[in-house]
Design an enzyme around this catalytic site. Structure first.
Site, PDB file in Angstrom:
ATOM      1  N   ASP A 146       4.095  10.862 -25.546  1.00 37.70           N
ATOM      2  CA  ASP A 146       3.055  11.354 -26.453  1.00 37.70           C
ATOM      3  C   ASP A 146       3.386  12.759 -26.952  1.00 37.70           C
ATOM      4  O   ASP A 146       3.137  13.094 -28.116  1.00 37.70           O
ATOM      5  CB  ASP A 146       1.695  11.357 -25.757  1.00 37.70           C
ATOM      6  CG  ASP A 146       1.230   9.963 -25.390  1.00 37.70           C
ATOM      7  OD1 ASP A 146       1.573   9.015 -26.120  1.00 37.70           O
ATOM      8  OD2 ASP A 146       0.519   9.824 -24.381  1.00 37.70           O
ATOM      9  N   GLN A 169       2.422   0.865 -25.024  1.00 36.65           N
ATOM     10  CA  GLN A 169       2.070  -0.161 -24.044  1.00 36.65           C
ATOM     11  C   GLN A 169       1.137  -1.221 -24.624  1.00 36.65           C
ATOM     12  O   GLN A 169       0.872  -2.242 -23.986  1.00 36.65           O
ATOM     13  CB  GLN A 169       1.449   0.473 -22.805  1.00 36.65           C
ATOM     14  CG  GLN A 169       0.161   1.253 -23.038  1.00 36.65           C
ATOM     15  CD  GLN A 169       0.392   2.728 -23.268  1.00 36.65           C
ATOM     16  OE1 GLN A 169       1.380   3.138 -23.871  1.00 36.65           O
ATOM     17  NE2 GLN A 169      -0.549   3.553 -22.785  1.00 36.65           N
ATOM     18  N   SER A 201       0.860  -1.178   0.000  1.00 43.53           N
ATOM     19  CA  SER A 201       0.000   0.000   0.000  1.00 43.53           C
ATOM     20  C   SER A 201       0.896   1.227   0.000  1.00 43.53           C
ATOM     21  O   SER A 201       1.890   1.288   0.729  1.00 43.53           O
ATOM     22  CB  SER A 201      -0.894  -0.002   1.244  1.00 43.53           C
ATOM     23  OG  SER A 201      -1.676   1.178   1.299  1.00 43.53           O
TER      24      SER A 201
END
Length: 298
Positions: free
Chosen positions: A252, A168, A36
């Site tokens: 990008d 990806q 976590s």
């Protein structure tokens, strides 16, 4: 001249972990992984590969036309692009789905863990590519599997030169499918990890891939990029960023610059130089679509 950008529009939920993932994940305990992370900073941004590429190209003065799908929650995204002057005529709404969602966590070393819900993106193949008078270039960026396969065929049939940028999405395809993408494409772009996977699955080296297209670019993050043309490699050095704030969307942004350079008829190396400049500006800003490129416009 317009560039048709196939890929996703998504909402990015971006979280900052102030530690290092490597200090929290024990290699010998990966079989029972249960971790976590406390993330004090969280924000929601406009993202998705097609959206980010379109934002960069538009900011440079190019003419992006994103071909993508949004869900019932995507009206605000479409309205934003219209306000920016981006053509949204090929953005389709899927009423019974959510817009794609990416949940991205970044540590202090700029490593990232991402969870992605594709949502409406899985219907992207419903929209077909057909020749339009101003379409001179295209790009296939990560999208639904069927959409990537069909859009490559449709680009080829329409006679529109295109960049294959699997990102990806690359692991979704086997060697035969990836080889078919390359044979249809005009240019190929990958990062160094994707480039190794692409070569492994197709059995073709970077030099061999570059001989099958007009050019291959392998981006190397802070080390710049390799530009391969006709089997010959040129290294284009990186541009040092004023600050390293957030890597989300850097690839990008680089691809938006690539399309702008291709629209201008530049060499691939010159396109890569601009891409490195844009990447350095983007990484100094939080979020994938919040940076300013006015300093690069003539």
């Amino acid at each position: 001249m317009a560039s048709l950008i196939c890929g996703s529009l998504a909402f990015d939920t971006i979280m900052t972990f102030e530690g290092r993932f490597a200090e929290q994940i024990l290699p010998d305990q990966l079989h029972i992984l249960n971790v976590s992370f406390l993330v004090p900073a969280l924000r929601r941004d406009f993202g998705g590969c097609a959206g980010n590429i379109a934002y960069a190209l538009n900011s440079l003065g190019g003419k992006p036309v994103p071909m993508a799908t949004v869900g019932s929650d995507g009206a605000g995204y479409v309205a934003r692009f219209k306000d920016l002057g981006i053509d949204t005529s090929f953005v389709r709404e899927i009423a019974d789905s959510y817009t794609a969602q990416a949940m991205i966590m970044t540590d202090r070393d700029n490593n990232q863990i991402t969870a992605f819900h594709p949502g409406a993106m899985m219907q992207a193949h419903v929209t077909r590519i057909e020749q339009r008078g101003d379409f001179k270039l295209g790009i296939i960026s990560p999208d639904g599997r069927d959409a990537m396969l069909q859009h490559a065929e449709q680009f080829k049939a329409a006679g529109i030169p295109f960049v294959f940028d699997p990102g990806q999405g690359l692991p979704m395809f086997d060697g035969k499918e990836l080889a078919a993408f390359i044979e249809r494409a005009t240019w190929v772009t990958v990062n160094d990890y994707e480039g190794k996977m692409l070569s492994e699955r197709t059995g073709w080296s970077s030099a061999e891939i570059s001989r099958r297209v007009q050019g291959l670019v392998v981006t190397l993050g802070g080390e710049g990029c390799e530009v391969w043309v006709g089997g010959e490699k040129t290294v284009v050095p990186a541009v040092t960023a004023e600050a390293v704030v957030d890597p989300t969307g850097c690839g990008d942004a680089w691809r938006g610059a690539l399309l702008f350079g291709l629209e201008q008829g530049w060499s691939l190396a010159k396109c890569a130089e601009l891409g490195n400049q844009v990447g350095a500006l983007k990484i100094a800003s939080r979020g994938p679509q919040n940076y300013d490129l006015s300093s690069l416009r003539g």
